[in-house]
Structure formats: C-alpha cells, structure tokens
Enzyme design. Structure first.
Site, PDB file in Angstrom:
ATOM      1  N   CYS A   1       0.789  -1.233   0.000  1.00  0.00           N
ATOM      2  CA  CYS A   1       0.000   0.000   0.000  1.00  0.00           C
ATOM      3  C   CYS A   1       0.818   1.279   0.000  1.00  0.00           C
ATOM      4  O   CYS A   1       0.266   2.349  -0.144  1.00  0.00           O
ATOM      5  CB  CYS A   1      -0.933   0.010   1.207  1.00  0.00           C
ATOM      6  N   VAL A   2       2.116   1.174   0.207  1.00  0.00           N
ATOM      7  CA  VAL A   2       2.877   2.416   0.311  1.00  0.00           C
ATOM      8  C   VAL A   2       3.890   2.517  -0.833  1.00  0.00           C
ATOM      9  O   VAL A   2       4.147   3.569  -1.357  1.00  0.00           O
ATOM     10  CB  VAL A   2       3.638   2.503   1.651  1.00  0.00           C
TER      11      VAL A   2
END
Lengths: 105, 166
Positions: free
Chosen positions: A104-105
């Site tokens: 997600c990052v």
C-alpha cells in the site's frame, strides 16, 4: 488468457494488460507498452526507474511499490510522478513487465 | 468528459495517530493510480499538517475497545482494561508500539507522508474556521499545504469528487 503482440513478440497478459510472465519482457516491449501508456520516448531517467523495478521485481517476485522505487532507485517522488504522469504505480509496473504492485505504500 | 480523471477528496477531522493514516494511505494509493486527490484538514485533523504537532501524534488506549494484548505479542483476545489505560505512560507506550509496527511495515511517519503526497500532486488545504479558532497561521503548517480555505471553497473545488470523511 489474452495475448498481445509487442515488438513482434506475442506475450500473455491479464485482463488489465499486465504481462503474466516477466521473463518474456524485453526493452523493445517496454518501449511499446510505454507508448500505450502515453509515454512517447523513454529517456535515461525512465530507464533508471524501469531497471530498478526489473531488479526488484525479479528478486522478490512482486512489482515494487512507489515508495520502494523512490527510496530504492533514489528517484524523488516529484520526479517519478513527472516521468510517469497520471498513475505511476500501475504504469511503471506494466512497462517493466511485472504484475500490479502489491503493498500500500 | 471521459478524459476527466476520477477525483477523490478526503476530510481529515481527527488528530490521533491511528486516524491520521487512512487518508494518507488511500490518498497515496489514489495518486499512484492517477486519481486527482484533495485533502481538507479540519479541527483536530490540523495536527497532521501543524509543524509543531505532526511529530507528536498519539494513540490513547482509553475508551479504545479494539486495543488488545495481542498487539503486544500476548496471544488471545484479552483487552487492555480502560483503568490501565489511564496510568501515566500508557498513551506513550501505545503510541511507541504503533510507530514501531508501522515502521516495520515500511510506512513513513506522518510528516514524510504529507510531503510525499504534496510532491505527488495532492492538493492540501487547512480549514479556515478551525485555523482562526486555534489562532494558527499559514506559517504554522508544513510546506506542502497550499492554502487556508473556507468550507464553501472546499465544496466548490471538490465538484464531482468522491468525498471521504475521516
């Protein structure tokens, strides 16, 4: 599975157009996918990102996340979003012949 | 119209560490997928962009029924009793634990995240009414913050956007 032909080579892709087998990838294929993504010319700066993604992707089996790219390849966020405008996460992964980035990052 | 990018706007109204991350993570994912992102910071949410506050966000164990001992490695579903949550140092402890876990996952601190979002083209705004109420100025905010705007401005600039309130 659907297939597409890039630079005279037929490769398997998924529904979203990500290549299924990273080993099929060539630089010529990358140039053609980049054109589909609206990037007419791949410069040295683009290749720095793509080469890093290839290395990271082949080592881990997954496409790197944007933050992995900025920290790992030493490319600032601003530059990454300028090189691959409007959605670098998917664009870079597609051009590098990898799957959709996981994480997600 | 088909060429118009999808637009998402987040309203950040909370200043606790756990409530800081949802908009940052989803906003970053949206930018990575070519979605236009606007974030409006209001009330306690201003702490996320306040230079003096951003590095000191905390997560309180009191009145948080989701906090379980398992987070500290003790198996099972045992809660941290609220009465223990009021002990001095418990908030600092919970905060340190969360920061450690986030760091292990490669999630950057809030200050760095805000900079990443700004560099990636997110539009960040502070809520004028809260800014006035708290006696803050533009200089109190991180560089990535574009402006201090009214609620009406926010409504105007998010026409057609999907709005997420946090």
């Amino acid at each position: 599975m659907p297939t597409r032909t890039y630079a005279g080579k037929t490769v398997e892709v998924n529904e979203e157009g990500f290549m299924l087998n990273p080993a099929d990838w060539t630089k010529e294929i990358a140039v053609e996918i980049a054109k589909e993504e609206g990037i007419e010319t791949l410069t040295e700066a683009h290749w720095k990102v793509i080469d890093f993604c290839r290395q990271a992707g082949l080592a881990s089996g997954k496409a790197p996340t944007l933050r992995t790219i900025t920290t790992g390849a030493g490319v600032p966020t601003k530059e990454l979003f300028t090189l691959f405008p409007k959605g670098p996460a998917k664009k870079v992964a597609r051009i590098a012949g990898l799957g959709k980035p996981e994480g997600c990052v | 119209m088909a060429d118009e990018p999808r637009k998402i706007a987040f309203i950040c109204s909370k200043g606790n560490l756990d409530m800081a991350y949802p908009a940052l993570i989803m906003g970053w994912a949206a930018l990575g997928n070519g979605v236009d992102v606007t974030i409006f910071f209001t009330f306690w949410g201003l702490d996320l962009i306040n230079k003096a506050r951003v590095d000191h966000l905390e997560i309180p164990p009191v009145a948080n029924t989701s906090m379980k001992m398992s987070m500290m490695g003790i198996p099972g579903n045992l809660g941290i009793p609220n009465i223990m949550g009021v002990l001095p140092g418990m908030t600092a402890f919970a905060t340190a634990l969360m920061k450690k876990k986030m760091n292990e996952l490669g999630v950057p601190p809030v200050r760095e995240y805000i900079q990443m979002l700004a560099d990636a083209g997110a539009k960040l705004y502070a809520c004028k009414m809260t800014v006035d109420m708290m006696g803050l100025k533009k200089e109190d905010f991180l560089d990535g913050v574009q402006d201090i705007v009214t609620a009406s401005d926010f409504i105007d600039m998010t026409e057609g956007a999907q709005i997420i309130f946090i």
